[in-house]
Write a protein that holds these residues in place. Sequence first.
Motif, mmCIF file in Angstrom:
data_model
loop_
_atom_site.group_PDB
_atom_site.id
_atom_site.type_symbol
_atom_site.label_atom_id
_atom_site.label_comp_id
_atom_site.label_asym_id
_atom_site.label_seq_id
_atom_site.Cartn_x
_atom_site.Cartn_y
_atom_site.Cartn_z
ATOM 1 N N ILE A 1 -0.219 7.512 11.547
ATOM 2 C CA ILE A 1 -1.313 6.556 11.757
ATOM 3 C C ILE A 1 -2.155 6.448 10.485
ATOM 4 O O ILE A 1 -2.472 5.349 10.013
ATOM 5 C CB ILE A 1 -2.195 6.995 12.937
ATOM 6 C CG1 ILE A 1 -1.376 7.083 14.214
ATOM 7 C CG2 ILE A 1 -3.356 6.009 13.121
ATOM 8 C CD1 ILE A 1 -2.139 7.666 15.392
ATOM 9 N N LEU A 2 -2.503 7.584 9.911
ATOM 10 C CA LEU A 2 -3.301 7.588 8.683
ATOM 11 C C LEU A 2 -2.532 6.931 7.544
ATOM 12 O O LEU A 2 -3.116 6.233 6.701
ATOM 13 C CB LEU A 2 -3.690 9.018 8.324
ATOM 14 C CG LEU A 2 -4.631 9.707 9.317
ATOM 15 C CD1 LEU A 2 -4.798 11.181 8.960
ATOM 16 C CD2 LEU A 2 -5.984 9.016 9.349
ATOM 17 N N TYR A 3 -1.230 7.150 7.513
ATOM 18 C CA TYR A 3 -0.410 6.549 6.464
ATOM 19 C C TYR A 3 -0.420 5.024 6.568
ATOM 20 O O TYR A 3 -0.509 4.324 5.556
ATOM 21 C CB TYR A 3 1.018 7.077 6.568
ATOM 22 C CG TYR A 3 1.955 6.516 5.527
ATOM 23 C CD1 TYR A 3 1.852 6.899 4.191
ATOM 24 C CD2 TYR A 3 2.953 5.609 5.883
ATOM 25 C CE1 TYR A 3 2.712 6.392 3.246
ATOM 26 C CE2 TYR A 3 3.812 5.096 4.935
ATOM 27 C CZ TYR A 3 3.693 5.490 3.621
ATOM 28 O OH TYR A 3 4.547 4.986 2.681
ATOM 29 N N ASP A 4 -0.355 4.500 7.787
ATOM 30 C CA ASP A 4 -0.425 3.048 7.959
ATOM 31 C C ASP A 4 -1.769 2.504 7.479
ATOM 32 O O ASP A 4 -1.836 1.424 6.882
ATOM 33 C CB ASP A 4 -0.216 2.685 9.430
ATOM 34 C CG ASP A 4 1.253 2.470 9.769
ATOM 35 O OD1 ASP A 4 2.092 2.722 8.883
ATOM 36 O OD2 ASP A 4 1.568 2.073 10.905
ATOM 37 N N ASN A 5 -2.839 3.254 7.739
ATOM 38 C CA ASN A 5 -4.150 2.862 7.225
ATOM 39 C C ASN A 5 -4.143 2.805 5.704
ATOM 40 O O ASN A 5 -4.689 1.884 5.096
ATOM 41 C CB ASN A 5 -5.217 3.858 7.688
ATOM 42 C CG ASN A 5 -5.990 3.366 8.884
ATOM 43 O OD1 ASN A 5 -6.135 2.170 9.091
ATOM 44 N ND2 ASN A 5 -6.494 4.281 9.688
ATOM 45 N N LEU A 6 -3.536 3.802 5.096
ATOM 46 C CA LEU A 6 -3.470 3.869 3.634
ATOM 47 C C LEU A 6 -2.731 2.661 3.072
ATOM 48 O O LEU A 6 -3.207 2.004 2.131
ATOM 49 C CB LEU A 6 -2.775 5.165 3.205
ATOM 50 C CG LEU A 6 -2.441 5.306 1.723
ATOM 51 C CD1 LEU A 6 -3.708 5.296 0.885
ATOM 52 C CD2 LEU A 6 -1.651 6.588 1.491
ATOM 53 N N LEU A 7 -1.586 2.343 3.630
ATOM 54 C CA LEU A 7 -0.805 1.207 3.138
ATOM 55 C C LEU A 7 -1.585 -0.100 3.254
ATOM 56 O O LEU A 7 -1.616 -0.910 2.319
ATOM 57 C CB LEU A 7 0.501 1.085 3.935
ATOM 58 C CG LEU A 7 1.557 2.167 3.745
ATOM 59 C CD1 LEU A 7 2.774 1.852 4.614
ATOM 60 C CD2 LEU A 7 1.977 2.285 2.297
ATOM 61 N N GLN A 8 -2.221 -0.278 4.387
ATOM 62 C CA GLN A 8 -2.938 -1.528 4.644
ATOM 63 C C GLN A 8 -4.097 -1.709 3.669
ATOM 64 O O GLN A 8 -4.306 -2.792 3.114
ATOM 65 C CB GLN A 8 -3.444 -1.497 6.087
ATOM 66 C CG GLN A 8 -4.209 -2.715 6.529
ATOM 67 C CD GLN A 8 -4.558 -2.647 8.003
ATOM 68 O OE1 GLN A 8 -3.713 -2.867 8.865
ATOM 69 N NE2 GLN A 8 -5.799 -2.306 8.312
ATOM 70 N N ASP A 9 -4.861 -0.634 3.437
ATOM 71 C CA ASP A 9 -6.044 -0.737 2.577
ATOM 72 C C ASP A 9 -5.671 -0.778 1.102
ATOM 73 O O ASP A 9 -6.276 -1.519 0.321
ATOM 74 C CB ASP A 9 -6.988 0.428 2.841
ATOM 75 C CG ASP A 9 -7.620 0.354 4.225
ATOM 76 O OD1 ASP A 9 -7.532 -0.718 4.845
ATOM 77 O OD2 ASP A 9 -8.179 1.360 4.682
ATOM 78 N N ALA A 10 -4.686 0.029 0.701
ATOM 79 C CA ALA A 10 -4.318 0.078 -0.713
ATOM 80 C C ALA A 10 -3.756 -1.250 -1.192
ATOM 81 O O ALA A 10 -3.980 -1.648 -2.337
ATOM 82 C CB ALA A 10 -3.293 1.195 -0.947
ATOM 83 N N GLU A 11 -3.047 -1.941 -0.326
ATOM 84 C CA GLU A 11 -2.485 -3.235 -0.710
ATOM 85 C C GLU A 11 -3.575 -4.226 -1.097
ATOM 86 O O GLU A 11 -3.391 -5.068 -1.974
ATOM 87 C CB GLU A 11 -1.642 -3.789 0.440
ATOM 88 C CG GLU A 11 -0.927 -5.081 0.096
ATOM 89 C CD GLU A 11 -0.045 -5.576 1.230
ATOM 90 O OE1 GLU A 11 0.573 -6.638 1.083
ATOM 91 O OE2 GLU A 11 0.021 -4.893 2.273
ATOM 92 N N LYS A 12 -4.736 -4.098 -0.446
ATOM 93 C CA LYS A 12 -5.845 -5.001 -0.732
ATOM 94 C C LYS A 12 -6.730 -4.495 -1.871
ATOM 95 O O LYS A 12 -7.302 -5.290 -2.612
ATOM 96 C CB LYS A 12 -6.706 -5.188 0.528
ATOM 97 C CG LYS A 12 -5.993 -5.882 1.668
ATOM 98 C CD LYS A 12 -6.892 -6.043 2.872
ATOM 99 C CE LYS A 12 -7.198 -4.707 3.516
ATOM 100 N NZ LYS A 12 -7.956 -4.855 4.789
#
Length: 231
Positions: free
Chosen positions: A84-95
């Motif tokens: 779950i935390l990893y998905d958060n990381l991917l979503q935010d880092a892309e932006k």
Amino acid sequence: MPNDPANPEGPSAIDSIRPPAAPGAKRSAASARRSESARVAVLSAADDLLAERGFDGVTIEGIAARAGVAKQTIYRWWKSKAEILYDNLLQDAEKELVWPQPQPQPQPQRTAPADALRSYLRTFCAFLCTAPAGRVLQTLIGQAQLDPGAAATVRDGFLREQRARDLRRMHELLPDLGVDAPTEQQAAEALDALLAPVYYRVLVLGEPADAAFADAQVDLLLARIAARRPA
């Protein structure tokens, strides 16, 4: 925080122009909207709990309670809190971890590449030190030292993809910094010279990396490149 995912949202503009669908199809569309709302709620809850309690204090039960969803809903999409935390990381880092794009400028343009380096490294420092996704990255890197599965997820997923993006941009900038026909190895060495001190300062020493620190690393890299330039 998103609305309670149990409450279906109203019909969208797209729904209003579609031909009438069977009752079962309408229920499926509403279910999809609720599912997306629940997914966003889970990601937000995990982010909040990490900031409040640290990695050890984040549990699937706690995320479910904070998000207002059942644990079974979470396990349909993720196997663990790390995912779950990893998905958060991917979503935010892309932006957030985005290199500045070159802008048309009058000649000469020799200062533009250095400005791009400073801008990106300042962004990276702020991301790692203060952004919620940066806290997630710090946490997952720490967890990766103990958990081979977490290590594979972070290194073979986010870090590999982010590094590939960074290397492409560095390779594009090096010719304007005076490196003729740069190799992939030269781009990697330049990128490591910028990012390694930041990781060391933040993850090992536990100290912040501010804009002044970022600028100092860029200055060191530029001096190193200049020293290697043929006379």
